[in-house]
Design a protein around this motif. Structure first.
Motif, short mmCIF file in Angstrom:
data_model
loop_
_atom_site.label_atom_id
_atom_site.label_comp_id
_atom_site.label_asym_id
_atom_site.label_seq_id
_atom_site.Cartn_x
_atom_site.Cartn_y
_atom_site.Cartn_z
N LYS A 14 0.83 -1.19 0.00
CA LYS A 14 0.00 0.00 0.00
C LYS A 14 0.87 1.25 0.00
O LYS A 14 1.85 1.31 0.70
N GLN A 15 0.46 2.21 -0.81
CA GLN A 15 1.22 3.44 -0.90
C GLN A 15 1.12 4.24 0.40
O GLN A 15 0.04 4.63 0.82
N GLU A 16 2.26 4.44 1.07
CA GLU A 16 2.28 5.22 2.31
C GLU A 16 2.44 6.71 2.05
O GLU A 16 1.85 7.54 2.72
N HIS A 17 3.28 7.02 1.09
CA HIS A 17 3.57 8.42 0.79
C HIS A 17 4.06 8.52 -0.65
O HIS A 17 4.89 7.73 -1.09
N LYS A 44 8.87 4.05 8.34
CA LYS A 44 7.84 4.98 7.93
C LYS A 44 8.48 6.14 7.18
O LYS A 44 9.58 6.58 7.53
N PRO A 45 7.80 6.67 6.16
CA PRO A 45 8.35 7.84 5.46
C PRO A 45 8.54 9.00 6.42
O PRO A 45 7.64 9.33 7.20
N SER A 46 9.71 9.62 6.39
CA SER A 46 9.99 10.70 7.34
C SER A 46 10.41 12.00 6.67
O SER A 46 10.20 13.08 7.24
N ALA A 47 11.02 11.93 5.51
CA ALA A 47 11.49 13.16 4.85
C ALA A 47 11.70 12.91 3.37
O ALA A 47 11.85 11.75 2.93
N GLU A 48 11.68 13.97 2.59
CA GLU A 48 11.97 13.92 1.16
C GLU A 48 13.24 14.73 0.89
O GLU A 48 13.30 15.91 1.26
#
Length: 501
Positions: A11-14, A49-53
């Motif tokens: 599943k797409q988180e971010h 978990k996504p945290s930064a770009e």
């Protein structure tokens, strides 16, 4: 959409913003190099978990030769984007500065960079979190606290604004970029300017020891290897010592030196001022009131002659002439101030009657519009990035929020330096080479600080042979000088070739 932004179920988180890519060529005739320019975001993770770009621009030569070197490039601040090196010295296009490095007319013009490093390495320009288009990811809140539902922990918007977390994020980014592009077999170089040079010094250890990314070379441009010397006080010595040779050169350049006659070789100006600052001046700073009055007066007179300032100014400062005082006083009679980052450049003092720092620094605030306009044109018009985000050239919010986030460090411990990690990295990898360089007229990170540290590293002959230290005319961004930019690129070309031989 990237795979690393999905959870275990797929599943797409971010979803990071869409990037852009173009094909172009650099150079002319048979020597022209076709390349792809790819601007995109890579998602960093924390606890899966996504945290930064992190946003970057990669220039990869046509054919995508996976054996070709790749150099990761970043600036400093902390809080600076990579635009200064990207659009000033290293990328395939650059801001058109006058040959002497003075401010260009606006709007800034983009021209082909005849000195681009693309000639001998692929390039990845990295904007750390909080700079450029790079941002922290705010997690979606689930629930509002009613019926026992708890919102997710809010992300710390300043999490990446610290020594340790910053290095971790760059290690993660580089590993992900190498994986996404199949470049784990490429020779790898890192290049950083100012605090970016500090990053390089510490990454020389961290990348290799913690991230498993071997390095062929490290390039430190106008580095601040040790933080403690950047803000000297009445009670220390080092910061004052490091800046005197640069001040002496600035006074000589503007014809205000009383220590050297017109026509004296610049090498002698540096040599004599270095001898004074590590000899008589060091004794003066360390002995203080215990130095006999006549000897004290002699040292202060010599300092005033070197700096081109009146004896009254130097005596009133107790021989500790700060950089703001120096750039304000040297040409006060002409109502001019010098640039802190390049003392050969001057600007009109709009408030000569005020004591506080009220004037625009032509070598930082003065050049900001040129770089901001150039990088936006390159990213949005040339490469085609579509985003509503503002490109943050230099974030004072990031700079002011920077902290020492090292674990288990006593409150009395000084800010961590980079010199030890740099030495460690050189010892860890007996094949890695390093290049340290400064502009000779930079007061913010003066060349003599690195010269002094190099002489204190206790390098054995084999390690010393792998370290090149060379300085150029100009300031902090000495590549704004045409002659220095060309000489710098020639030197780095030879450096990269030697690191691969």
């Amino acid at each position: 959409m990237t795979e690393d932004a999905k959870d275990e179920s797929g599943k797409q988180e971010h979803e990071a913003p869409a990037g852009a890519e173009i094909k172009a060529s650099w150079g002319r005739g048979k020597g022209a190099i076709p390349y792809s320019a790819t601007a995109k975001w890579i998602v960093l993770r924390k606890k899966e978990k996504p945290s930064a770009e992190i946003f970057s621009v990669a220039y990869v030569a046509g054919g995508r030769d996976r054996d070709r070197p790749v150099t990761f490039v970043f600036n400093g601040g902390p809080g600076a984007s990579s635009a200064y090196l990207h659009m000033g010295a290293v990328g395939p296009k650059r801001v058109a500065f006058p040959a002497d490095g003075t401010l260009p007319e606006l709007p800034a013009q983009l021209v082909e960079n005849e000195s681009s490093w693309l000639a001998f390495t692929d390039l990845v320009f990295v904007d750390p979190v909080g700079t450029g288009f790079s941002r922290i990811i705010e997690p979606d809140k689930k629930g509002d606290g009613k019926d026992g539902a708890k919102p997710e922990d809010a992300a710390d918007p300043k999490e990446y604004f610290g020594y340790k977390r910053d290095l971790e994020s760059l290690c993660e980014f580089m590993g992900r970029w190498l994986s996404e592009n199949g470049r784990w077999g490429s020779p790898i170089f890192i290049a950083g300017e100012s605090y970016g040079g500090y990053r390089v010094g510490r990454l020389a250890r961290t990348l290799q020891e913690a991230a498993g990314i071997g390095l062929n070379g490290a390039i430190l441009i106008s580095p601040a290897l040790e933080i403690t010397g950047l803000a000297p006080t009445d009670y220390d010595v080092i910061g004052w010592i490091d800046r005197v040779p640069t001040m002496a050169a600035a006074a000589f350049h503007h014809g205000r030196s009383r220590a050297f006659r017109k026509g004296t070789a610049l090498e002698r100006v540096f040599r004599d001022s270095e001898e004074f600052t590590t000899g008589d001046y060091t004794a003066f700073l360390t002995r203080g009131a215990s130095m006999p009055p006549k000897e004290r007066a002699r040292v202060l007179d010599r300092l005033a002659d070197l700096l081109g300032l009146s004896s009254d100014v130097v005596v009133r400062a107790e021989g500790r002439v700060g950089i703001l005082r120096f750039v304000r006083e040297l040409l006060r009679d002409e109502r001019k101030v010098l640039g802190l980052y390049d003392t050969t450049i001057t600007a009109t003092d709009p408030f000569p009657d005020r004591d506080e720092f009220t004037w625009p620094d032509p070598t930082l605030s003065g050049i900001s519009p040129a770089y901001t306009m150039a990088v936006n044109r390159m990213l949005r018009s040339e490469i085609g990035v579509e985003t509503d985000r503002e490109y943050t050239l230099l974030s004072y919010e990031v700079n002011n929020a920077w902290r020492n986030d090292a674990e288990q460090q006593h409150a009395f411990a000084p800010p961590p330096g980079a010199t030890d990690d740099f030495r460690y990295g050189m010892a860890l990898n007996p094949h890695m080479k390093a290049f340290i360089t400064h502009g000779q007229y930079d007061l913010v990170t003066p060349y003599y600080a690195s010269d002094r540290l190099r002489n204190l590293m206790r390098l054995d002959p084999q390690m010393a042979d792998r370290l090149t230290v060379r300085h150029f005319g100009g300031g902090h961004m000495f590549y704004a000088w045409e002659t220095s930019r060309k000489a710098f690129t020639t030197a780095i070309d030879s450096f990269v070739a030697s690191a691969l031989s």
